[in-house]
Write an enzyme that holds these catalytic residues in place. Structure first.
Site, PDB file in Angstrom:
ATOM      1  N   ASP A  29       0.851  -1.191   0.000  1.00 27.66           N
ATOM      2  CA  ASP A  29       0.000   0.000   0.000  1.00 27.66           C
ATOM      3  C   ASP A  29       0.891   1.247   0.000  1.00 27.66           C
ATOM      4  O   ASP A  29       1.894   1.314   0.705  1.00 27.66           O
ATOM      5  CB  ASP A  29      -0.915   0.008   1.239  1.00 27.66           C
ATOM      6  N   HIS A  45     -10.985  -7.908 -12.960  1.00 27.45           N
ATOM      7  CA  HIS A  45     -11.591  -6.711 -12.365  1.00 27.45           C
ATOM      8  C   HIS A  45     -12.986  -7.005 -11.832  1.00 27.45           C
ATOM      9  O   HIS A  45     -13.825  -7.556 -12.528  1.00 27.45           O
ATOM     10  CB  HIS A  45     -11.682  -5.570 -13.386  1.00 27.45           C
ATOM     11  N   HIS A  96     -10.153  -5.296  -3.257  1.00 27.76           N
ATOM     12  CA  HIS A  96      -8.838  -5.509  -2.647  1.00 27.76           C
ATOM     13  C   HIS A  96      -8.993  -5.848  -1.177  1.00 27.76           C
ATOM     14  O   HIS A  96      -9.888  -5.346  -0.502  1.00 27.76           O
ATOM     15  CB  HIS A  96      -7.942  -4.267  -2.813  1.00 27.76           C
TER      16      HIS A  96
HETATM   17  P1  5GP Z   1      -9.636   1.556   0.149  1.00 26.20           P
HETATM   18  O1  5GP Z   1      -9.747   2.867   0.858  1.00 26.20           O
HETATM   19  O2  5GP Z   1     -10.294   1.595  -1.210  1.00 26.20           O
HETATM   20  O3  5GP Z   1     -10.083   0.370   0.975  1.00 26.20           O
HETATM   21  O4  5GP Z   1      -8.092   1.305  -0.070  1.00 26.20           O
HETATM   22  C1  5GP Z   1      -7.385   1.800  -1.135  1.00 26.20           C
HETATM   23  C2  5GP Z   1      -5.938   1.744  -0.760  1.00 26.20           C
HETATM   24  O5  5GP Z   1      -5.177   1.920  -1.929  1.00 26.20           O
HETATM   25  C3  5GP Z   1      -5.509   2.826   0.237  1.00 26.20           C
HETATM   26  O6  5GP Z   1      -5.021   2.219   1.420  1.00 26.20           O
HETATM   27  C4  5GP Z   1      -4.444   3.606  -0.529  1.00 26.20           C
HETATM   28  O7  5GP Z   1      -3.374   3.996   0.282  1.00 26.20           O
HETATM   29  C5  5GP Z   1      -4.023   2.636  -1.605  1.00 26.20           C
HETATM   30  N1  5GP Z   1      -3.557   3.262  -2.833  1.00 26.20           N
HETATM   31  C6  5GP Z   1      -4.159   4.297  -3.490  1.00 26.20           C
HETATM   32  N2  5GP Z   1      -3.472   4.599  -4.606  1.00 26.20           N
HETATM   33  C7  5GP Z   1      -2.407   3.743  -4.658  1.00 26.20           C
HETATM   34  C8  5GP Z   1      -1.337   3.562  -5.588  1.00 26.20           C
HETATM   35  O8  5GP Z   1      -1.216   4.254  -6.605  1.00 26.20           O
HETATM   36  N3  5GP Z   1      -0.437   2.583  -5.305  1.00 26.20           N
HETATM   37  C9  5GP Z   1      -0.552   1.786  -4.189  1.00 26.20           C
HETATM   38  N4  5GP Z   1       0.388   0.864  -4.011  1.00 26.20           N
HETATM   39  N5  5GP Z   1      -1.548   1.925  -3.303  1.00 26.20           N
HETATM   40  C10 5GP Z   1      -2.471   2.887  -3.529  1.00 26.20           C
HETATM   41 ZN    ZN Z   2      -9.575  -2.966 -11.991  1.00 30.16          ZN
END
Ligand code: 5GP
Ligand code: ZN
Length: 110
Positions: A29, A45, A96
């Site tokens: 992350d 996806h 995810h």
């Molecule tokens: P959500 O909030 O959708 O459950 O989690 C999305 C996660 O993706 C967040 O923890 C955020 O830090 C991570 N994230 C967002 N953009 C990127 C990226 O470009 N690369 C990586 N490795 N993680 C990302």
């Molecule tokens: Zn996707």
């Protein structure tokens, strides 16, 4: 489709890969909430767990176990969570699982 995680899986955006198999892909992350914070995603996806079929769920579970062992948190413990939709604060619309560990995590989850 304009999907950030599909682009990371395809190698179009650098993603710090942790693990990969035929069905799943895992990467660090970008904004870690714990010493170990890995995102585990299906290569196919789908928006979130509401669209996840049983086969994909099984592959994700296999990957969670593999990443936990690989990153050395299988003995100490970890948390595997998936955010879904508006109230779940899902920001990236590709399913995810967050695998968090490497420290004693908060007892609350809200
Ligand atoms: P959500 O909030 O959708 O459950 O989690 C999305 C996660 O993706 C967040 O923890 C955020 O830090 C991570 N994230 C967002 N953009 C990127 C990226 O470009 N690369 C990586 N490795 N993680 C990302
Ligand atoms: Zn996707």
């Amino acid at each position: 489709m304009d999907c950030l995680f599909c682009k990371i899986i395809a190698g179009e955006i650098p993603g710090n890969k942790v693990y990969e198999d035929e069905y799943t892909y895992a990467f660090w992350d970008i904004n870690p909430q714990a010493p170990v914070h890995v995102l585990i995603v299906p290569k196919k996806h789908m928006e979130n767990v509401l669209e996840c079929d049983a086969e994909t769920a099984a592959h994700l579970t296999d990957a969670i176990r593999a990443v936990a062992r690989q990153e050395g948190v299988d003995k100490t413990g970890f948390r595997a969570i998936t955010n879904c939709g508006e109230d779940g604060c899902q920001s990236v619309k590709h399913l995810h699982v967050h695998l968090l560990g490497g420290k004693k995590l908060s007892e609350t989850m809200d």
